[in-house]
Design an enzyme around this catalytic site. Structure first.
Site, PDB file in Angstrom:
ATOM      1  N   ASP A  15      46.552  47.087  36.075  1.00 31.23           N
ATOM      2  CA  ASP A  15      46.728  45.274  36.679  1.00 31.23           C
ATOM      3  C   ASP A  15      45.239  45.124  36.884  1.00 31.23           C
ATOM      4  O   ASP A  15      45.129  46.424  38.200  1.00 31.23           O
ATOM      5  CB  ASP A  15      47.969  44.887  36.865  1.00 31.23           C
ATOM      6  CG  ASP A  15      47.769  43.617  37.265  1.00 31.23           C
ATOM      7  OD1 ASP A  15      47.451  42.457  36.766  1.00 31.23           O
ATOM      8  OD2 ASP A  15      48.782  43.161  37.631  1.00 31.23           O
ATOM      9  N   HIS A  32      38.021  42.580  33.095  1.00 35.54           N
ATOM     10  CA  HIS A  32      37.998  42.794  32.129  1.00 35.54           C
ATOM     11  C   HIS A  32      37.173  43.871  31.385  1.00 35.54           C
ATOM     12  O   HIS A  32      37.480  45.107  31.386  1.00 35.54           O
ATOM     13  CB  HIS A  32      38.693  41.602  30.968  1.00 35.54           C
ATOM     14  CG  HIS A  32      39.955  40.950  31.284  1.00 35.54           C
ATOM     15  ND1 HIS A  32      40.749  40.981  32.029  1.00 35.54           N
ATOM     16  CD2 HIS A  32      39.618  39.585  31.257  1.00 35.54           C
ATOM     17  CE1 HIS A  32      41.416  40.435  32.068  1.00 35.54           C
ATOM     18  NE2 HIS A  32      41.072  39.842  31.988  1.00 35.54           N
ATOM     19  N   ASN A  63      50.374  37.625  28.073  1.00 31.77           N
ATOM     20  CA  ASN A  63      48.898  36.653  27.682  1.00 31.77           C
ATOM     21  C   ASN A  63      48.509  36.164  27.460  1.00 31.77           C
ATOM     22  O   ASN A  63      47.416  35.209  27.682  1.00 31.77           O
ATOM     23  CB  ASN A  63      47.923  37.948  28.023  1.00 31.77           C
ATOM     24  CG  ASN A  63      48.109  39.157  29.396  1.00 31.77           C
ATOM     25  OD1 ASN A  63      48.145  40.051  29.406  1.00 31.77           O
ATOM     26  ND2 ASN A  63      48.969  38.445  30.387  1.00 31.77           N
ATOM     27  N   ARG A  66      47.270  32.602  29.317  1.00 35.63           N
ATOM     28  CA  ARG A  66      46.100  32.657  30.136  1.00 35.63           C
ATOM     29  C   ARG A  66      45.100  31.093  29.658  1.00 35.63           C
ATOM     30  O   ARG A  66      45.188  30.591  28.396  1.00 35.63           O
ATOM     31  CB  ARG A  66      45.306  33.535  29.902  1.00 35.63           C
ATOM     32  CG  ARG A  66      46.517  35.150  30.809  1.00 35.63           C
ATOM     33  CD  ARG A  66      45.345  35.841  31.545  1.00 35.63           C
ATOM     34  NE  ARG A  66      46.039  36.936  31.924  1.00 35.63           N
ATOM     35  CZ  ARG A  66      46.084  38.084  32.692  1.00 35.63           C
ATOM     36  NH1 ARG A  66      44.757  38.019  32.647  1.00 35.63           N
ATOM     37  NH2 ARG A  66      47.216  38.512  33.056  1.00 35.63           N
TER      38      ARG A  66
HETATM   39  C1  IPE Z   1      50.594  43.108  32.641  1.00 37.49           C
HETATM   40  O1  IPE Z   1      49.839  41.694  33.646  1.00 37.49           O
HETATM   41  C2  IPE Z   1      49.547  43.002  31.413  1.00 37.49           C
HETATM   42  C3  IPE Z   1      49.544  44.063  31.464  1.00 37.49           C
HETATM   43  C4  IPE Z   1      47.861  44.552  32.269  1.00 37.49           C
HETATM   44  C5  IPE Z   1      48.402  43.780  30.070  1.00 37.49           C
HETATM   45  P1  IPE Z   1      49.769  40.756  33.983  1.00 37.49           P
HETATM   46  O2  IPE Z   1      49.259  40.463  34.692  1.00 37.49           O
HETATM   47  O3  IPE Z   1      49.331  39.322  32.971  1.00 37.49           O
HETATM   48  O4  IPE Z   1      51.545  40.899  34.702  1.00 37.49           O
HETATM   49  P2  IPE Z   1      52.427  39.167  35.469  1.00 37.49           P
HETATM   50  O5  IPE Z   1      51.930  37.870  35.038  1.00 37.49           O
HETATM   51  O6  IPE Z   1      51.524  38.984  36.975  1.00 37.49           O
HETATM   52  O7  IPE Z   1      53.428  39.943  35.530  1.00 37.49           O
HETATM   53  C1  IPE Z   2      45.423  43.080  34.020  1.00 39.74           C
HETATM   54  O1  IPE Z   2      44.166  42.538  34.935  1.00 39.74           O
HETATM   55  C2  IPE Z   2      44.840  42.905  32.209  1.00 39.74           C
HETATM   56  C3  IPE Z   2      45.259  42.088  31.805  1.00 39.74           C
HETATM   57  C4  IPE Z   2      46.374  41.152  31.656  1.00 39.74           C
HETATM   58  C5  IPE Z   2      44.355  41.533  30.233  1.00 39.74           C
HETATM   59  P1  IPE Z   2      44.641  40.533  35.698  1.00 39.74           P
HETATM   60  O2  IPE Z   2      43.789  40.194  34.162  1.00 39.74           O
HETATM   61  O3  IPE Z   2      46.351  40.326  34.901  1.00 39.74           O
HETATM   62  O4  IPE Z   2      44.136  40.767  37.000  1.00 39.74           O
HETATM   63  P2  IPE Z   2      44.523  40.678  37.976  1.00 39.74           P
HETATM   64  O5  IPE Z   2      46.819  40.441  37.970  1.00 39.74           O
HETATM   65  O6  IPE Z   2      44.775  38.646  37.327  1.00 39.74           O
HETATM   66  O7  IPE Z   2      43.709  40.734  39.451  1.00 39.74           O
HETATM   67 MG    MG Z   3      47.909  40.348  36.543  1.00 36.98          MG
END
Ligand code: IPE
Ligand code: IPE
Ligand code: MG
Length: 245
Positions: A15, A32, A63, A66
């Protein structure tokens, strides 16, 4: 000081990609891409230090909520990562598995996933499990459905349902539960990752954003893990007496 030994199975919620990119005034998708590089070096280091199984959360069932552009760029990244990374993983003896509801992906992506699994199926040095369109609740509901179907077919008596039979219907049935669960990015939650499988897993939370994660950070997490005492409901004395027996 206890030494719990090396974790055999490490699970990671990767994350912080989005925030890492935003800090640099770049698109979340750029974050990413940097996250993929962090995965490459972490997986390599994990294999070198003897972590046999690595399970990473790449895309959760939530996800999809998003922005469409971010989801679409992530799908493109999965496509190109499968094209570019699988050969090297195969040469390094890594068995690649995917867990999650793959039917949610477009057919071309499903084909690449299946091809990667097939190519690497015989590898034994280490295992990389990628959770994609995965949710811990989805996994548990799936296992319940499998058992219900066996009952309906007259193959299973509900009285015979136990934890072993239940977990046989979950993702990764032939894999020991994770010993260590790492989440980067500072958030202290599971976000629907391996709910059932992490019942006795040791948790480690790091403020490092995933694109900055590397072998040294992995070493720190492993060191912290090794100092833990895993008691499984017993007393500390019982655990220590056992270790010395
Ligand atoms: C969890 O991270 C999923 C992945 C790392 C793929 P998220 O960023 O989606 O989690 P939340 O929304 O902060 O709980
Ligand atoms: C985790 O990083 C990757 C995925 C969920 C695909 P994030 O995209 O959730 O990054 P933050 O939490 O918004 O910084
Ligand atoms: Mg995240």
């Amino acid at each position: 000081m206890p030494d719990t030994g090396m974790p055999e199975h490490v699970a990671i919620v990767m994350d912080g990609n989005g925030r890492w990119a935003e800090q640099r005034r770049r698109s979340r998708s750029w974050g990413h891409q940097a996250g993929l590089k962090a995965l490459r070096r972490t997986a390599r280091h994990g294999t070198e230090i003897g972590i046999r199984i690595l399970t990473v959360f790449a895309f959760s069932s939530e996800n999809w909520n998003r922005p469409a552009i971010e989801v679409s760029r992530l799908m493109d990244l999965f496509m190109s990562a499968l094209e570019k990374e699988v050969k090297g993983l195969h040469e390094n003896g890594v068995k690649v598995r995917f867990i999650g509801d793959l039917s949610g992906f477009k057919p071309e992506l499903q084909d690449r996933i299946l091809a990667a699994q097939e190519l690497t199926a015989g590898n034994t040095r280490s295992q990389l499990n990628v959770a994609a369109n995965y949710g811990g609740r989805w996994d548990i509901v799936n296992a319940a459905r499998t058992l219900a179907e066996q009952v309906r077919a007259g193959e299973l008596d509900p009285a015979d349902i136990d934890e072993g039979r239940f977990s046989a219907g979950l993702a990764l049935p032939d894999t020991p539960d994770p010993d260590l669960f790492i989440r980067t990015g500072g958030e202290m939650r599971i976000s629907n990752f391996l709910l059932w499988q992490s019942a006795y897993t040791e948790f480690y939370f790091s403020d490092v954003l995933w694109p900055d994660f590397d072998g040294d950070e992995l070493d720190r997490a492993v060191e912290a893990y090794r100092r833990r005492e895993r008691r499984y409901g017993m007393t500390g004395k019982q655990v220590r007496d056992r270790a010395h027996a």
